[in-house]
Scaffold this motif. Structure first.
Motif, PDB file in Angstrom:
ATOM      1  N   SER A 100       0.820  -1.212   0.000  1.00  0.00           N
ATOM      2  CA  SER A 100       0.000   0.000   0.000  1.00  0.00           C
ATOM      3  C   SER A 100       0.853   1.261   0.000  1.00  0.00           C
ATOM      4  O   SER A 100       0.373   2.337  -0.368  1.00  0.00           O
ATOM      5  CB  SER A 100      -0.940   0.006   1.214  1.00  0.00           C
ATOM      6  OG  SER A 100      -0.211   0.142   2.418  1.00  0.00           O
ATOM      7  N   LEU A 101       2.124   1.119   0.397  1.00  0.00           N
ATOM      8  CA  LEU A 101       3.022   2.272   0.461  1.00  0.00           C
ATOM      9  C   LEU A 101       3.950   2.365  -0.744  1.00  0.00           C
ATOM     10  O   LEU A 101       4.904   3.144  -0.735  1.00  0.00           O
ATOM     11  CB  LEU A 101       3.862   2.209   1.746  1.00  0.00           C
ATOM     12  CG  LEU A 101       3.084   2.332   3.058  1.00  0.00           C
ATOM     13  CD1 LEU A 101       4.008   2.140   4.245  1.00  0.00           C
ATOM     14  CD2 LEU A 101       2.378   3.672   3.146  1.00  0.00           C
ATOM     15  N   GLU A 102       3.688   1.576  -1.774  1.00  0.00           N
ATOM     16  CA  GLU A 102       4.518   1.666  -2.976  1.00  0.00           C
ATOM     17  C   GLU A 102       4.433   3.079  -3.568  1.00  0.00           C
ATOM     18  O   GLU A 102       3.359   3.697  -3.537  1.00  0.00           O
ATOM     19  CB  GLU A 102       4.034   0.641  -4.018  1.00  0.00           C
ATOM     20  CG  GLU A 102       4.328  -0.795  -3.636  1.00  0.00           C
ATOM     21  CD  GLU A 102       3.835  -1.775  -4.697  1.00  0.00           C
ATOM     22  OE1 GLU A 102       3.137  -1.351  -5.648  1.00  0.00           O
ATOM     23  OE2 GLU A 102       4.166  -2.963  -4.581  1.00  0.00           O
ATOM     24  N   PRO A 103       5.572   3.611  -4.079  1.00  0.00           N
ATOM     25  CA  PRO A 103       6.844   2.925  -4.340  1.00  0.00           C
ATOM     26  C   PRO A 103       7.855   3.030  -3.209  1.00  0.00           C
ATOM     27  O   PRO A 103       9.018   2.701  -3.399  1.00  0.00           O
ATOM     28  CB  PRO A 103       7.349   3.685  -5.563  1.00  0.00           C
ATOM     29  CG  PRO A 103       6.896   5.087  -5.293  1.00  0.00           C
ATOM     30  CD  PRO A 103       5.545   4.960  -4.637  1.00  0.00           C
ATOM     31  N   PHE A 104       7.433   3.492  -2.024  1.00  0.00           N
ATOM     32  CA  PHE A 104       8.388   3.770  -0.957  1.00  0.00           C
ATOM     33  C   PHE A 104       8.623   2.580  -0.035  1.00  0.00           C
ATOM     34  O   PHE A 104       9.725   2.367   0.446  1.00  0.00           O
ATOM     35  CB  PHE A 104       7.925   4.983  -0.152  1.00  0.00           C
ATOM     36  CG  PHE A 104       7.658   6.190  -0.994  1.00  0.00           C
ATOM     37  CD1 PHE A 104       8.668   6.764  -1.731  1.00  0.00           C
ATOM     38  CD2 PHE A 104       6.381   6.733  -1.076  1.00  0.00           C
ATOM     39  CE1 PHE A 104       8.424   7.880  -2.533  1.00  0.00           C
ATOM     40  CE2 PHE A 104       6.121   7.842  -1.859  1.00  0.00           C
ATOM     41  CZ  PHE A 104       7.144   8.412  -2.595  1.00  0.00           C
ATOM     42  N   GLY A 105       7.600   1.804   0.238  1.00  0.00           N
ATOM     43  CA  GLY A 105       7.774   0.611   1.068  1.00  0.00           C
ATOM     44  C   GLY A 105       8.212   0.922   2.472  1.00  0.00           C
ATOM     45  O   GLY A 105       7.596   1.735   3.174  1.00  0.00           O
ATOM     46  N   LEU A 106       9.301   0.307   2.908  1.00  0.00           N
ATOM     47  CA  LEU A 106       9.746   0.401   4.298  1.00  0.00           C
ATOM     48  C   LEU A 106      10.469   1.705   4.619  1.00  0.00           C
ATOM     49  O   LEU A 106      10.693   2.011   5.780  1.00  0.00           O
ATOM     50  CB  LEU A 106      10.678  -0.775   4.628  1.00  0.00           C
ATOM     51  CG  LEU A 106      10.089  -2.181   4.492  1.00  0.00           C
ATOM     52  CD1 LEU A 106      11.155  -3.224   4.779  1.00  0.00           C
ATOM     53  CD2 LEU A 106       8.912  -2.357   5.436  1.00  0.00           C
ATOM     54  N   THR A 107      10.851   2.448   3.599  1.00  0.00           N
ATOM     55  CA  THR A 107      11.693   3.623   3.817  1.00  0.00           C
ATOM     56  C   THR A 107      10.949   4.911   3.510  1.00  0.00           C
ATOM     57  O   THR A 107      10.423   5.087   2.408  1.00  0.00           O
ATOM     58  CB  THR A 107      12.957   3.559   2.928  1.00  0.00           C
ATOM     59  OG1 THR A 107      13.634   2.328   3.162  1.00  0.00           O
ATOM     60  CG2 THR A 107      13.889   4.719   3.241  1.00  0.00           C
ATOM     61  N   SER A 108      10.919   5.805   4.482  1.00  0.00           N
ATOM     62  CA  SER A 108      10.304   7.112   4.260  1.00  0.00           C
ATOM     63  C   SER A 108      11.095   7.881   3.215  1.00  0.00           C
ATOM     64  O   SER A 108      12.332   7.893   3.241  1.00  0.00           O
ATOM     65  CB  SER A 108      10.276   7.908   5.572  1.00  0.00           C
ATOM     66  OG  SER A 108       9.991   9.269   5.327  1.00  0.00           O
ATOM     67  N   PRO A 109      10.408   8.548   2.287  1.00  0.00           N
ATOM     68  CA  PRO A 109      11.123   9.311   1.258  1.00  0.00           C
ATOM     69  C   PRO A 109      11.627  10.671   1.736  1.00  0.00           C
ATOM     70  O   PRO A 109      12.246  11.406   0.970  1.00  0.00           O
ATOM     71  CB  PRO A 109      10.064   9.482   0.168  1.00  0.00           C
ATOM     72  CG  PRO A 109       8.775   9.516   0.917  1.00  0.00           C
ATOM     73  CD  PRO A 109       8.949   8.542   2.058  1.00  0.00           C
ATOM     74  N   GLY A 110      11.365  11.025   2.992  1.00  0.00           N
ATOM     75  CA  GLY A 110      11.771  12.329   3.487  1.00  0.00           C
ATOM     76  C   GLY A 110      10.791  13.414   3.075  1.00  0.00           C
ATOM     77  O   GLY A 110       9.682  13.137   2.618  1.00  0.00           O
ATOM     78  N   LEU A 111      11.216  14.656   3.221  1.00  0.00           N
ATOM     79  CA  LEU A 111      10.329  15.783   2.935  1.00  0.00           C
ATOM     80  C   LEU A 111      10.225  16.022   1.439  1.00  0.00           C
ATOM     81  O   LEU A 111      11.222  16.027   0.723  1.00  0.00           O
ATOM     82  CB  LEU A 111      10.831  17.056   3.618  1.00  0.00           C
ATOM     83  CG  LEU A 111      10.883  17.072   5.148  1.00  0.00           C
ATOM     84  CD1 LEU A 111      11.335  18.441   5.633  1.00  0.00           C
ATOM     85  CD2 LEU A 111       9.536  16.710   5.750  1.00  0.00           C
ATOM     86  N   ALA A 112       9.011  16.266   0.970  1.00  0.00           N
ATOM     87  CA  ALA A 112       8.785  16.623  -0.426  1.00  0.00           C
ATOM     88  C   ALA A 112       9.211  18.067  -0.651  1.00  0.00           C
ATOM     89  O   ALA A 112       9.248  18.882   0.274  1.00  0.00           O
ATOM     90  CB  ALA A 112       7.309  16.451  -0.777  1.00  0.00           C
ATOM     91  N   GLY A 113       9.527  18.382  -1.891  1.00  0.00           N
ATOM     92  CA  GLY A 113       9.857  19.756  -2.230  1.00  0.00           C
ATOM     93  C   GLY A 113       8.628  20.642  -2.142  1.00  0.00           C
ATOM     94  O   GLY A 113       7.491  20.160  -2.083  1.00  0.00           O
ATOM     95  N   PRO A 114       8.820  21.949  -2.121  1.00  0.00           N
ATOM     96  CA  PRO A 114       7.684  22.874  -2.003  1.00  0.00           C
ATOM     97  C   PRO A 114       6.838  22.897  -3.267  1.00  0.00           C
ATOM     98  O   PRO A 114       7.306  22.536  -4.349  1.00  0.00           O
ATOM     99  CB  PRO A 114       8.357  24.228  -1.763  1.00  0.00           C
ATOM    100  CG  PRO A 114       9.706  24.088  -2.395  1.00  0.00           C
ATOM    101  CD  PRO A 114      10.112  22.659  -2.190  1.00  0.00           C
ATOM    102  N   GLY A 115       5.596  23.312  -3.114  1.00  0.00           N
ATOM    103  CA  GLY A 115       4.725  23.489  -4.259  1.00  0.00           C
ATOM    104  C   GLY A 115       4.884  24.878  -4.842  1.00  0.00           C
ATOM    105  O   GLY A 115       5.524  25.754  -4.250  1.00  0.00           O
TER     106      GLY A 115
END
Length: 255
Positions: free
Chosen positions: A111-126
């Motif tokens: 359900s967390l694809e494509p990240f899986g077990l690892t948090s991707p960190g902070l997203a860039g600003p909009g």
């Protein structure tokens, strides 16, 4: 003796009352009845002068007094506790804590694809589509009429701590890390706290993600912030990301 909050209240407010543990130290002002969008707009515009931020107060369907008419359920905390947190570390910590260590792990990672077990960190600003305060006024006008809550807060993300909101209690006993994330969203996505309920939070968004990849990254932050929003419906990050792409409002609910 008038309290600091009562001294800050602008003229022309509708009937309402100060709510707090003691009369000389109220947490907020609450209108007796629903207010119109024009009053909300005026109060937002007045925030730089008064330091008071308005939110629409939502009550439980089965108890019209909870939580805002009775401060006994509220636990105000110091805004300084928000300062001590790092949004990147907060989201990484929540991500790790939310992952199960049993047979459900595979289902979670799917359900967390494509990240899986690892948090991707902070997203860039909009990329901002306009004034964050204007988007807050737009969302408030789009909501059903509601009672109004006014509290002293330098920024809208701090207001939940000031008023003692306990909405995410089933997710986190400490609200400060979540409000650190909310501050970061103010900076990166131009969000404003527009409506606050017993366990709900509605934000306006002036700079939402506009690409599929960016929305997916932001969706990962939302899962760490409020997993129920994704897990209860639609169930997976990709589907949820499609819902928030180009969306100028975000809603959260903690079961």
């Amino acid at each position: 003796m008038a309290s600091e909050l009562s001294a800050l209240l602008p003229d022309g407010l509708p009937p309402g009352r100060l709510i707090g543990a003691t009369a000389d130290a109220p947490l907020y002002w609450l209108s007796d009845d629903p207010v119109d969008a024009e009053l909300y707009r005026r109060l937002v515009a007045d925030h730089p002068r008064t330091g008071l931020w308005p939110v629409l107060a939502e009550f439980l369907e089965y108890d019209a007094k909870r939580p805002w008419d009775d401060p006994s359920e509220l636990t105000p905390g110091p805004v300084t506790a928000i300062d001590a947190q790092s949004p990147a570390e907060v989201l990484q910590s929540f991500w790790s804590e939310l992952l199960p260590d049993d047979e459900d792990l595979e289902e979670y990672t799917e359900s967390l694809e494509p990240f899986g077990l690892t948090s991707p960190g902070l997203a860039g600003p909009g990329a901002s589509a306009g004034s964050p305060d204007e988007f807050a006024c737009w969302l408030a006008a789009d909501e059903p009429p509601a009672r109004l809550l006014l509290a002293k807060a330098n920024r809208s993300a701090d207001l939940p701590a000031v008023v003692g909101w306990n909405g995410p209690l089933n997710h986190s006993n400490d609200i400060a890390p979540l409000l650190t994330t909310l501050r970061s969203w103010e900076d990166r996505f131009g969000v404003r706290v527009v409506k606050l309920g017993f366990d709900t939070l509605d934000l306006s968004v002036a700079a939402p993600p506009t690409s599929e990849e960016h929305a997916l990254h932001v969706a990962a932050e939302h899962w760490a912030f409020c997993p129920d929003t994704i897990e209860l419906s639609p169930g997976a990050l990709r589907e949820y990301a499609a819902d928030i792409q180009n969306a100028n409002s975000w809603s959260f609910w903690w079961d």
